[in-house]
Scaffold this active site. Structure first.
Site, PDB file in Angstrom:
ATOM      1  N   ASP A   1      27.626  15.425   0.715  1.00 24.63           N
ATOM      2  CA  ASP A   1      28.519  16.583   0.660  1.00 24.63           C
ATOM      3  C   ASP A   1      29.584  16.555   1.752  1.00 24.63           C
ATOM      4  O   ASP A   1      30.277  17.552   1.978  1.00 24.63           O
ATOM      5  CB  ASP A   1      27.728  17.890   0.745  1.00 24.63           C
ATOM      6  CG  ASP A   1      27.001  18.060   2.075  1.00 24.63           C
ATOM      7  OD1 ASP A   1      26.997  17.108   2.884  1.00 24.63           O
ATOM      8  OD2 ASP A   1      26.429  19.136   2.310  1.00 24.63           O
TER       9      ASP A   1
ATOM     10  N   GLU B   1      18.033  25.113  -1.546  1.00 23.80           N
ATOM     11  CA  GLU B   1      18.281  24.004  -0.626  1.00 23.80           C
ATOM     12  C   GLU B   1      17.325  22.832  -0.836  1.00 23.80           C
ATOM     13  O   GLU B   1      17.703  21.674  -0.642  1.00 23.80           O
ATOM     14  CB  GLU B   1      18.159  24.495   0.822  1.00 23.80           C
ATOM     15  CG  GLU B   1      19.209  25.511   1.245  1.00 23.80           C
ATOM     16  CD  GLU B   1      20.569  24.872   1.469  1.00 23.80           C
ATOM     17  OE1 GLU B   1      20.619  23.663   1.780  1.00 23.80           O
ATOM     18  OE2 GLU B   1      21.580  25.574   1.320  1.00 23.80           O
TER      19      GLU B   1
ATOM     20  N   THR C   1      21.747  16.263   6.183  1.00 22.61           N
ATOM     21  CA  THR C   1      21.300  17.635   5.972  1.00 22.61           C
ATOM     22  C   THR C   1      19.795  17.648   6.206  1.00 22.61           C
ATOM     23  O   THR C   1      19.082  16.764   5.720  1.00 22.61           O
ATOM     24  CB  THR C   1      21.611  18.096   4.538  1.00 22.61           C
ATOM     25  OG1 THR C   1      23.029  18.144   4.363  1.00 22.61           O
ATOM     26  CG2 THR C   1      21.026  19.476   4.266  1.00 22.61           C
TER      27      THR C   1
END
Length: 281
Positions: free
Chosen positions: A77, A59, A82
């Site tokens: 994405d 990640e 995120t």
């Protein structure tokens, strides 16, 4: 706590298991050879820290997962921002739950005023009402222990605990529980638009092979689960790289490390990593 070295007999058993995985053969009579249900599970503090380092390598391209509470960006994405220790997203709702938990623990904090905007952008990749003021507030909140606890709690309740619990029910050891957990983190529990969730992957794996709890071979079952996950990744426009499966999890499986025994060596997205053990990094 340092994992105890395996005995010569255990090492031979692990070698036999690795050969079985490479040949694609189950144990004689479909038994649960190499069952990893014994030993420390992923909820053991040492194993959990290893799991967090493994997730962070994929990640955040680092093993320093504790340094990621302040991380936030839009990675393009389709899930909006995120952020944090496992990649909470503004578009999927788990980022909203983190901020709600934080607001409950610390009323009036700088992120609380963004709750209406987070609710409005859920299910989209929009930044409406968020933007730079929100990302700066997120980064600054890292200094607050209540904010870090909010991330830890959301990780455990929505991802870690369900994955580990299901893994134990299926008779899996620490590696299998981690494989479940990583799938939860990346794909979520259920299917969504353009995304195959954990429950579908597990069902597909069970259609192909029996779990250890059903009398199946653990390594063969996990191989089937990873096959289902690779297929799911390839269907998802925003996640086409299968490195965290093929050059990480499948490597551990073929090495027979069903208990996530250290040392662990792997690659993710062309970067190489090693966990030597609790005292060795």
């Amino acid at each position: 706590m340092k994992p105890t070295p395996r005995s010569p007999a255990a090492a031979l058993a692990a070698l036999a298991l690795a050969l079985a995985v490479l040949s694609g053969c189950a144990g004689a009579g479909g038994g649960s050879a190499g069952k990893g249900g014994a030993g420390a599970g992923l909820d053991d503090p040492v194993k959990k820290d290893i799991a967090m380092q493994l997730v962070s390598s994929a990640e955040n391209s680092t093993l320093d997962w504790k340094g990621q509470y302040d991380y936030i960006e839009d990675i393009g994405d389709g899930r909006g921002y995120t952020a944090g220790i496992i990649g909470f997203c503004s578009g999927t709702g788990d980022m909203l739950r983190v901020v709600e938990r934080y607001a409950k623990a610390r009323p009036g904090n700088a992120l609380e005023r963004f709750l209406p905007a987070l609710r409005a952008v859920k299910g989209t990749d929009a930044h409406t009402g968020l933007g730079r003021p929100f990302t700066e507030a997120w980064r600054k909140a890292e200094d607050d222990a209540a904010f870090r606890r909010a991330q830890d709690t959301e990780r455990d309740r929505s991802y870690f605990d369900p994955a580990v619990g299901q893994g134990k029910k299926d008779g899996l050891g620490a590696l299998g529980q981690f494989i479940y957990y990583d799938a939860y983190v990346m794909h979520g529990a259920g299917d969504a638009d353009g995304n195959v969730g954990f429950r579908t992957m597990r069902r597909q794996a069970l259609d192909a092979e029996r779990s250890p709890a059903q009398g199946g071979d653990e390594a063969v079952y996990l191989d089937a689960f990873l096959d289902a996950r690779v297929a799911a990744i390839r269907k998802e426009p925003s996640h086409t790289d299968t490195g965290r499966v093929e050059t990480e999890q499948r490597v551990f499986l073929r090495e027979g490390k069903l208990g996530l025994e250290t040392p662990l060596r792997w690659r993710v997205y062309d970067d190489s990593y090693v966990i030597k053990g609790p005292e060795g990094g």
